[in-house]
Enzyme design. Structure first.
Site, PDB file in Angstrom:
ATOM      1  N   HIS A 114      29.075 -18.674  -5.286  1.00  8.58           N
ATOM      2  CA  HIS A 114      28.444 -17.345  -5.229  1.00  8.58           C
ATOM      3  C   HIS A 114      27.646 -17.003  -6.480  1.00  8.58           C
ATOM      4  O   HIS A 114      27.001 -15.964  -6.531  1.00  8.58           O
ATOM      5  CB  HIS A 114      29.523 -16.273  -5.001  1.00  8.58           C
ATOM      6  CG  HIS A 114      30.079 -16.302  -3.610  1.00  8.58           C
ATOM      7  ND1 HIS A 114      29.628 -15.489  -2.608  1.00  8.58           N
ATOM      8  CD2 HIS A 114      31.027 -17.089  -3.040  1.00  8.58           C
ATOM      9  CE1 HIS A 114      30.280 -15.743  -1.492  1.00  8.58           C
ATOM     10  NE2 HIS A 114      31.142 -16.714  -1.726  1.00  8.58           N
TER      11      HIS A 114
ATOM     12  N   ASP B 285      21.745 -13.566 -11.983  1.00 11.34           N
ATOM     13  CA  ASP B 285      22.612 -13.128 -10.891  1.00 11.34           C
ATOM     14  C   ASP B 285      22.494 -14.145  -9.766  1.00 11.34           C
ATOM     15  O   ASP B 285      21.379 -14.541  -9.414  1.00 11.34           O
ATOM     16  CB  ASP B 285      22.133 -11.747 -10.402  1.00 11.34           C
ATOM     17  CG  ASP B 285      23.297 -10.845 -10.023  1.00 11.34           C
ATOM     18  OD1 ASP B 285      24.329 -11.377  -9.605  1.00 11.34           O
ATOM     19  OD2 ASP B 285      23.155  -9.619 -10.156  1.00 11.34           O
TER      20      ASP B 285
HETATM   21  C1  GDG Z   1      28.784 -12.027  -6.932  1.00 14.40           C
HETATM   22  C2  GDG Z   1      27.575 -12.617  -7.624  1.00 14.40           C
HETATM   23  C3  GDG Z   1      26.309 -12.387  -5.485  1.00 14.40           C
HETATM   24  C4  GDG Z   1      29.090  -1.766  -6.591  1.00 14.40           C
HETATM   25  N1  GDG Z   1      29.469  -0.535  -7.014  1.00 14.40           N
HETATM   26  C5  GDG Z   1      30.083   0.080  -5.998  1.00 14.40           C
HETATM   27  C6  GDG Z   1      30.087  -0.775  -4.912  1.00 14.40           C
HETATM   28  N2  GDG Z   1      29.482  -1.909  -5.302  1.00 14.40           N
HETATM   29  C7  GDG Z   1      29.287  -3.094  -4.465  1.00 14.40           C
HETATM   30  C8  GDG Z   1      27.848  -3.233  -4.075  1.00 14.40           C
HETATM   31  C9  GDG Z   1      27.727  -4.721  -3.811  1.00 14.40           C
HETATM   32  C10 GDG Z   1      28.812  -5.323  -4.714  1.00 14.40           C
HETATM   33  O1  GDG Z   1      29.624  -4.266  -5.164  1.00 14.40           O
HETATM   34  C11 GDG Z   1      28.229  -6.044  -5.904  1.00 14.40           C
HETATM   35  O2  GDG Z   1      27.649  -7.241  -5.453  1.00 14.40           O
HETATM   36  P1  GDG Z   1      26.565  -8.028  -6.287  1.00 14.40           P
HETATM   37  O3  GDG Z   1      25.977  -9.095  -5.443  1.00 14.40           O
HETATM   38  O4  GDG Z   1      25.560  -7.076  -6.766  1.00 14.40           O
HETATM   39  O5  GDG Z   1      27.310  -8.607  -7.562  1.00 14.40           O
HETATM   40  P2  GDG Z   1      28.704  -9.379  -7.925  1.00 14.40           P
HETATM   41  O6  GDG Z   1      29.851  -8.473  -7.805  1.00 14.40           O
HETATM   42  O7  GDG Z   1      28.492  -9.912  -9.284  1.00 14.40           O
HETATM   43  O8  GDG Z   1      28.845 -10.565  -6.860  1.00 14.40           O
HETATM   44  C12 GDG Z   1      26.319 -12.062  -6.985  1.00 14.40           C
HETATM   45  C13 GDG Z   1      27.607 -11.957  -4.839  1.00 14.40           C
HETATM   46  O9  GDG Z   1      28.736 -12.470  -5.534  1.00 14.40           O
HETATM   47  C14 GDG Z   1      27.665 -12.426  -3.389  1.00 14.40           C
HETATM   48  O10 GDG Z   1      27.606 -13.801  -3.300  1.00 14.40           O
HETATM   49  O11 GDG Z   1      25.259 -11.664  -4.890  1.00 14.40           O
HETATM   50  O12 GDG Z   1      25.187 -12.636  -7.576  1.00 14.40           O
HETATM   51  O13 GDG Z   1      27.602 -12.310  -9.012  1.00 14.40           O
HETATM   52  O14 GDG Z   1      28.037  -5.001  -2.481  1.00 14.40           O
HETATM   53  O15 GDG Z   1      27.635  -2.413  -2.967  1.00 14.40           O
HETATM   54  N3  GDG Z   1      30.639  -0.446  -3.714  1.00 14.40           N
HETATM   55  C15 GDG Z   1      31.214   0.787  -3.608  1.00 14.40           C
HETATM   56  N4  GDG Z   1      31.267   1.655  -4.644  1.00 14.40           N
HETATM   57  C16 GDG Z   1      30.719   1.355  -5.842  1.00 14.40           C
HETATM   58  O16 GDG Z   1      30.807   2.156  -6.780  1.00 14.40           O
HETATM   59  N5  GDG Z   1      31.760   1.155  -2.436  1.00 14.40           N
END
Ligand code: GDG
Length: 796
Positions: free
Chosen positions: A223, A433
């Protein structure tokens, strides 16, 4: 475990808080993925999707999609997440045949034996199975090796001195925990399953699993980014072990093409196989590893439809009042060094400094979600970020205007979605990312397309979302210019850009991602490079078999009864199974008039006698330990069972300790069945049983065979293959058909001369020449031989 002050549990990919899952993984179809499925592998891709669920699927990730928290009262709170990954895989995980294995989010030190059992039972309702980890293991494996060594390295960030000093200890813990996951997989699944391992915390697991189960379908998805070869090889001490770990898989998936290329470079640099760049494959001595990109997507519908949700509308109404017509720039991230949060705040500061006209008219809303709060680097980052935010607000803030609204918490979905809808600009500029789902969620949540996405070129999402305002986080001026461009962009232009990106996100959602990966896994494992026939028996092959059978003078049909009956037991009622067996019996009866027929099973003599006792065929029970020749009533035994009472005492004791489990005493083997026991007791006692029995098994020359929720103890050396060799020795056949399905049958396939027609029933890697997918196809094959009316038939 990494519980932060307000009780949120940081995960590798996200954060859970107050019953809400913050992290939402998700997925997609991408041009390269499409190429992989429909160009290089052609039609087979489509076929495999249809028969995808015939094999059970074991999903393995560091965190389960169900979390456990202990309230101050001591009550255990168990709640499922609504994360993207869980959603994408939900069509698989609803099926009780499939299992999700992972850490439940609470250190085992905090739990009594009774609580662990309770958690395990509760999780089982969601088809989830826990791997319990102690606080020490979490410190060294999770906070240590995974997040203080691998995470920074894979995101091109420096590893702190402190982490570097401890890396040997961290590495030991990493291997140990990967092995613990292996043990749980082995205890809870059979060899006929596909295993899908997720992410950087479990990179050793595919190879560990491969050596325990050489024929397993194993997939791995990363990921996070995969770094460039020079960074990987120079800075990672056990890099080659990790790559060897990944090469245990049949399919290794990355978000985007560039990570895939980096991985192939590394494999080449270590000289670990021959890299076929055109087909993105690595050819090893005895098998092939497919590598492909599967850009993860989101649960598009959920975000798109959220604007109609009254709760979301209510939140939006409140936010509009709060920000009073000011343009809102939004950031949403875990507090992580890879996300470039300080750099973003600094760019905003420069924007205000250089463009006084924006002051009072815009606001930066920073939603920062607590993450990995026990790690020093994360603690320091928080201090730096909050200091800078304070500085900006002091420098530019007025009585009526706070330039940065900073929130260090996790918001419920409705609030987050309202923020997405409100924001005029999403300022998503991580340093690096893997993908970044927030960028996609933002666009999907905007049915009116009235927002601008400013996105780092170093986020995986930039490969798909090329209509974003793309900036380079290494050059801070591009961040500032990007913001200016976004704030001044005419509506016509931002709507056009948002529209085109939204289409892309919609067409490649999390469900496509999961389906694409699993079908590609089936294709990779069943591939011709692995010596396996990829499609079911074709008409032409069936006709050829029939004609070879017809022209042969002496034929042998060797059928593993279990391979036709086991799949049926899973899907059919007793009456249909009886009908099937009756038909098989009558076909074998006719066939045996002119052909030697052998029916083998792992089951008992009485089972075989009950089904086929009336036939003039060779019956082989308990994997070759008992044999009844045609025309005879008596069974020959090949081993004495003196050892049984000695082992039985132990098994019975453990069966008592494991309610729901039972011991089956066969004439020459013992089987502990634990499919109806609580997974917690079963796993715990399985390890104990193995420990107690192994020394005895060595003395008595017994094998411990791990099956699907069974442990069988039986004499070494006598197997279906021995029967095969003896038969070939006794007679000379010029037509041999061997039908089987499991690991033992693989050695059986190999034991026959090359001219034999070996047929594998079902999916999975095989050395057989031909393949059919369903038991009914075996019947129709046998029927062909009977209607062929062989005239040379000589019965032995
Ligand atoms: C890893 C990889 C890759 C965030 N704040 C709140 C909230 N979120 C949710 C978002 C989003 C998730 O958290 C974050 O996902 P990301 O993809 O931006 O980042 P990582 O956590 O680092 O994830 C990344 C991912 O895995 C998938 O393969 O894209 O690159 O690092 O879904 O919505 N959700 C809620 N409240 C918040 O305050 N409900």
């Amino acid at each position: 475990m990494p519980l932060d002050r307000n009780g949120s549990a940081a995960t590798e990919n996200g954060v859970y808080q107050n019953g809400h899952t913050v992290h939402e993984n998700g997925h997609t179809t991408h041009s390269n993925t499409q190429d992989f499925r429909f160009h290089s592998l052609g039609e087979r891709g489509i076929k495999s999707v249809g028969s995808l669920l015939e094999q059970s699927l074991i999903i393995v990730s560091n965190r389960l999609p169900v979390s456990v928290k202990k309230a101050e009262s001591g009550k255990l709170d168990i709640y499922p997440s609504v994360g993207g990954l869980a959603t994408g895989l939900s069509s698989y995980t609803k099926n009780a045949e499939n299992k999700w294995i992972g850490w439940p989010g609470i250190p085992s030190n905090d739990l009594s034996e009774e609580e662990r059992r309770h958690i395990s039972d509760e999780l089982q309702k969601y088809n989830c199975y826990p791997v319990f980890l102690s606080q020490d293991q979490l410190n060294d494996f999770y906070n240590g090796y995974s997040n203080s060594i691998l995470w920074p390295l894979f995101h091109d960030l420096p590893v702190t001195q402190e982490a570097d000093d401890l890396r040997d200890r961290y590495w030991n813990a990493y291997q140990q925990v990967n092995h613990l996951f292996l043990e749980v997989i082995l205890a809870l699944s059979g060899t006929d399953s596909s295993v899908w391992v997720h992410d950087y915390q479990l990179m050793m697991l595919p190879a560990m699993l491969r050596s325990a189960r050489p024929l397993e379908n194993i997939g791995f998805f990363l990921h996070i980014p995969f770094p460039a070869a020079e960074n990987f090889a120079t800075n990672l001490k056990w890099g080659s072990d990790l790559v060897a770990g990944l090469l245990g898989a049949d399919l290794v998936g990355f978000h985007v093409q560039s990570y895939l290329t980096n991985f192939l470079d590394v494999v080449e640099q270590y000289g670990m196989g021959s890299v076929d760049r055109e087909n993105t494959r690595i050819n090893l001595v005895d098998r092939m590893v497919q590598v492909a990109d599967f850009p993860i997507g989101i649960d598009y519908k959920r975000y798109f439809q959220a604007s109609k949700d009254p709760a979301v509308q209510h939140e939006l109404f409140k936010l509009r009042n709060k920000y009073q017509g000011r343009k809102v720039i939004l950031t949403v991230d875990r507090l992580d060094p890879s996300k470039g949060l300080v750099e973003r705040a600094a760019a905003y500061q420069t924007l205000l400094k250089d463009n006084p006209s924006f002051r009072g008219k815009i606001v930066l809303v920073m939603l920062v979600v607590p993450s990995r709060t026990e790690i020093e680097a994360y603690k320091n980052l928080k201090i730096r970020l909050e200091a800078l935010v304070g500085e900006i607000n002091r420098e530019y803030g007025t009585k009526n205007w706070i330039p940065v609204h900073y929130m260090y918490k996790s918001l419920p979905f409705e609030r987050l979605n309202a923020l997405y809808q409100l924001a005029d600009v999403a300022f998503i500029v991580p340093l690096r990312d893997g993908m970044n789902l927030v960028a996609k969620e933002y666009l999907a949540s905007k049915p009116n397309k009235d927002g601008v996405l400013v996105l780092s070129k170093t986020a995986g999402a930039a490969e798909e979302l090329s209509d974003a305002v793309i900036v380079d986080p290494a050059r801070s001026e591009t961040l500032v210019n990007g913001l200016v461009k976004a704030l001044r962009m005419p509506p016509q232009e931002f709507r056009r850009r948002a529209d085109s990106m939204r289409k892309q996100i919609e067409s490649s959602d999390i469900h496509n991602w999961a389906t694409n990966f699993i079908s590609a896994l089936n294709l990779a494992s069943d591939s011709p490079e692995n010596g396996s026939p990829t499609v079911g028996l074709t008409k032409r092959q069936a006709a050829k078999l029939r004609s070879r059978f017809e022209s042969a003078k002496s034929q042998l049909v060797f059928l593993d009864y279990d391979c036709v009956i086991s799949p049926l037991i899973q899907i059919q009622d007793a009456e249909s199974i009886d009908k099937f067996v009756a038909e098989l019996n009558s076909l074998l009866k006719e066939l045996s008039v002119s052909t030697d027929v052998v029916v083998v099973t792992g089951q008992t003599q009485s089972t075989l006698e009950e089904k086929f006792g009336n036939l003039d065929v060779t019956l082989v029970a308990e994997h070759g330990i008992f044999e009844r020749l045609p025309g005879k009533k008596k069974w020959r035994s090949f081993r004495s069972a003196d050892w049984q009472p000695k082992i039985l005492v132990h098994l019975n004791k453990f069966a008592e300790l494991t309610p729901g489990s039972e011991v089956e005493t066969k004439d020459c083997s013992l089987v502990w069945h634990y499919e109806n026991a609580s997974a917690y007791d079963a796993q715990k006692h399985l390890l104990e049983i193995k420990r107690v029995i192994t020394p005895l098994a060595n003395v008595w020359k017994l094998d411990l065979i791990q099956g699907n929720m069974t442990l069988e103890i039986r004499p070494k050396g006598r197997c279906k293959g021995s029967t095969a060799k003896e038969l070939v020795g006794r007679n000379s056949y010029d037509f041999v058909l061997v039908v089987g399905d499991d690991q033992e049958d693989e050695s059986l396939f190999a034991d026959w001369p090359d001219e034999a027609y070996t047929v594998k029933v079902g999916h999975g890697r095989t050395g057989a020449r031909l393949r059919v997918f369903r038991p009914e196809e075996v019947l129709s094959l046998l029927r062909k031989f009977i209607s062929s009316g062989n005239i040379f038939a000589v019965s032995a």
